[in-house]
Design a protein around this motif. Structure first.
Motif, PDB file in Angstrom:
ATOM      1  N   GLN A   1      64.552 -31.130  30.268  1.00  0.00           N
ATOM      2  CA  GLN A   1      63.759 -30.044  29.689  1.00  0.00           C
ATOM      3  C   GLN A   1      62.265 -30.376  29.711  1.00  0.00           C
ATOM      4  OE1 GLN A   1      65.415 -28.529  25.918  1.00  0.00           O
ATOM      5  NE2 GLN A   1      67.314 -29.599  26.446  1.00  0.00           N
TER       6      GLN A   1
ATOM      7  N   HIS B   1      67.242 -22.912  28.120  1.00  0.00           N
ATOM      8  CA  HIS B   1      67.353 -23.650  26.859  1.00  0.00           C
ATOM      9  C   HIS B   1      66.581 -22.895  25.769  1.00  0.00           C
ATOM     10  CE1 HIS B   1      69.045 -27.151  28.950  1.00  0.00           C
ATOM     11  NE2 HIS B   1      68.112 -26.983  29.857  1.00  0.00           N
TER      12      HIS B   1
ATOM     13  N   SER C   1      60.975 -29.979  33.248  1.00  0.00           N
ATOM     14  CA  SER C   1      60.788 -28.577  33.608  1.00  0.00           C
ATOM     15  C   SER C   1      59.508 -28.026  32.981  1.00  0.00           C
ATOM     16  CB  SER C   1      62.004 -27.774  33.135  1.00  0.00           C
ATOM     17  OG  SER C   1      61.904 -26.425  33.526  1.00  0.00           O
ATOM     18  N   TYR C   2      59.264 -28.407  31.732  1.00  0.00           N
ATOM     19  CA  TYR C   2      58.029 -27.971  31.066  1.00  0.00           C
ATOM     20  C   TYR C   2      56.801 -28.486  31.806  1.00  0.00           C
ATOM     21  CZ  TYR C   2      54.204 -28.096  27.709  1.00  0.00           C
ATOM     22  OH  TYR C   2      52.972 -27.974  27.115  1.00  0.00           O
TER      23      TYR C   2
ATOM     24  N   GLU D   1      67.200 -34.007  27.387  1.00  0.00           N
ATOM     25  CA  GLU D   1      65.842 -33.672  26.966  1.00  0.00           C
ATOM     26  C   GLU D   1      64.811 -34.040  28.020  1.00  0.00           C
ATOM     27  OE1 GLU D   1      63.375 -33.546  22.818  1.00  0.00           O
ATOM     28  OE2 GLU D   1      64.941 -35.053  23.087  1.00  0.00           O
TER      29      GLU D   1
ATOM     30  N   ALA E   1      61.200 -25.702  25.623  1.00  0.00           N
ATOM     31  CA  ALA E   1      61.195 -24.308  26.048  1.00  0.00           C
ATOM     32  C   ALA E   1      60.323 -23.462  25.129  1.00  0.00           C
ATOM     33  CB  ALA E   1      62.624 -23.767  26.055  1.00  0.00           C
TER      34      ALA E   1
ATOM     35  N   LEU F   1      62.682 -21.979  31.910  1.00  0.00           N
ATOM     36  CA  LEU F   1      63.065 -22.992  30.932  1.00  0.00           C
ATOM     37  C   LEU F   1      63.558 -22.334  29.650  1.00  0.00           C
ATOM     38  CD1 LEU F   1      63.221 -25.915  29.952  1.00  0.00           C
ATOM     39  CD2 LEU F   1      60.777 -25.780  29.410  1.00  0.00           C
TER      40      LEU F   1
ATOM     41  N   GLY G   1      65.607 -24.917  22.762  1.00  0.00           N
ATOM     42  CA  GLY G   1      65.007 -26.223  22.983  1.00  0.00           C
ATOM     43  C   GLY G   1      63.537 -26.251  22.594  1.00  0.00           C
TER      44      GLY G   1
END
Length: 333
Positions: A155, A188, A158-159, A152, A194, A184, A191
């Motif tokens: 993720q 995912h 990346s966000y 997580e 994402a 993203l 997610g």
């Protein structure tokens, strides 16, 4: 967004203000009888930023929930292990806009040095003065390294790279931000981060990206994101983004109302965002001749927001509507 596991906290209101190079939470404090610390945010996406609602949080909050506090986000699942005491203290200090103190806690001799610590340090530097593009480039490199994983934190990292391009760099790069959110979401699709990125992508599509240029095409492109957003609270926010963008672009009132009513049906908004949505639906319905629906939402606003300064004006609006001849129109609350 959801208000998370701490449902007994005392709520306060605030707003995220987007300024070049930083994203700052402005809070109005409210005394709490509970011996709790920190904040948990519920947010509503909007063109100018993110409206937030805060509840106090226990001190043993995992790292990504603290990020939720600071950036108007809330991840729905958290790492199995919570952050260590120094990391938790750093998040709390940053929520009080003390990034230098937060950084000192992260650099303490007994502080952790894992991915959570590295992630926390990157977010702290994002909020530290002086904010320069050079420092933000360094943050982006840290986040890019963290984003190579599959957890997580990867993720969330990346966000945040997308957010750097969208609101933090002094010269935003909306195209690269949109590309980051798409990457993203492709990697995912289920997610939380994402899907939150898709809501941000919608904001770029309806207002800022060069293509599509036509308002109708912008709205359609944003609507095509709806099936990809499965989290109800984020789907609600996306409906609000699309509805208000339609209003901005002069789309038909019926088209705008369809999205605002869908958002209201999902529910979950609190305080000012809920009141704003009620008033928008009521006023747009009134302008479109839907007086029964307008009355339903005006009265709901009065019942649920009795201390709002707009109540008097709404009462006058209801009185004015009562004096207007109109055809009957059945509408369900």
């Amino acid at each position: 967004m959801v208000l998370g596991p701490v449902g007994t906290g005392v709520l306060t209101r605030g707003k995220i203000l987007h300024r070049p190079g930083r994203e700052t939470a402005i809070l109005r404090s409210q005394k709490s009888p509970q011996a709790l610390s920190g904040f948990l945010a519920e947010s509503q996406a909007c063109r100018g930023g993110v409206r937030l609602y805060f509840a106090k949080m226990p001190r043993n909050t995992p790292t990504l929930l603290w990020l939720g506090c600071l950036l108007g986000l809330l991840c729905l699942s958290t790492p199995g292990k919570g952050a260590n005491d120094d990391e938790v203290a750093a998040w709390e200090l940053l929520s009080r806009h003390l990034p230098a103190d937060a950084l000192a806690r992260l650099h303490a001799p007994h502080a952790g040095s894992g991915r959570e610590g590295a992630f926390a340090e990157a977010v702290v530097i994002m909020d530290s003065q002086p904010v320069t593009d050079a420092r933000l480039q360094g943050v982006m490199q840290r986040l890019a390294d963290l984003a190579q994983g599959d957890d997580e934190i990867a993720q969330a990292s990346s966000y945040l790279i997308g957010r750097l391009f969208q609101v933090h760099f002094f010269e935003p790069d909306y195209v690269r931000a949109a590309h980051q959110y798409e990457l993203l979401a492709d990697k995912h699709p289920d997610g939380y981060w994402a899907q939150l990125g898709l809501v941000k992508l919608a904001l770029l599509v309806v207002y800022l990206l060069p293509e599509p240029a036509e308002p109708a095409a912008r709205i359609k492109a944003a609507e095509e994101l709806l099936p990809r957003v499965k989290v109800p609270e984020l789907q609600r926010d996306l409906h609000i983004v699309i509805g208000r963008a339609g209003l901005f672009h002069g789309r038909p009132v019926t088209e705008v109302l369809a999205h605002l009513l869908a958002a209201d049906q999902i529910g979950g908004l609190l305080g000012i965002p809920r009141a704003d949505l009620q008033l928008q639906i009521a006023e747009l319905s009134r302008r479109a001749g839907g007086f029964d629906r307008a009355e339903v939402y005006f009265r709901r606003f009065i019942e649920e927001n009795d201390v709002d300064t707009r109540v008097y004006a709404v009462r006058m609006k209801l009185q004015e509507m009562a004096e207007q001849p109109r055809a009957g129109e059945a509408v369900s609350p």
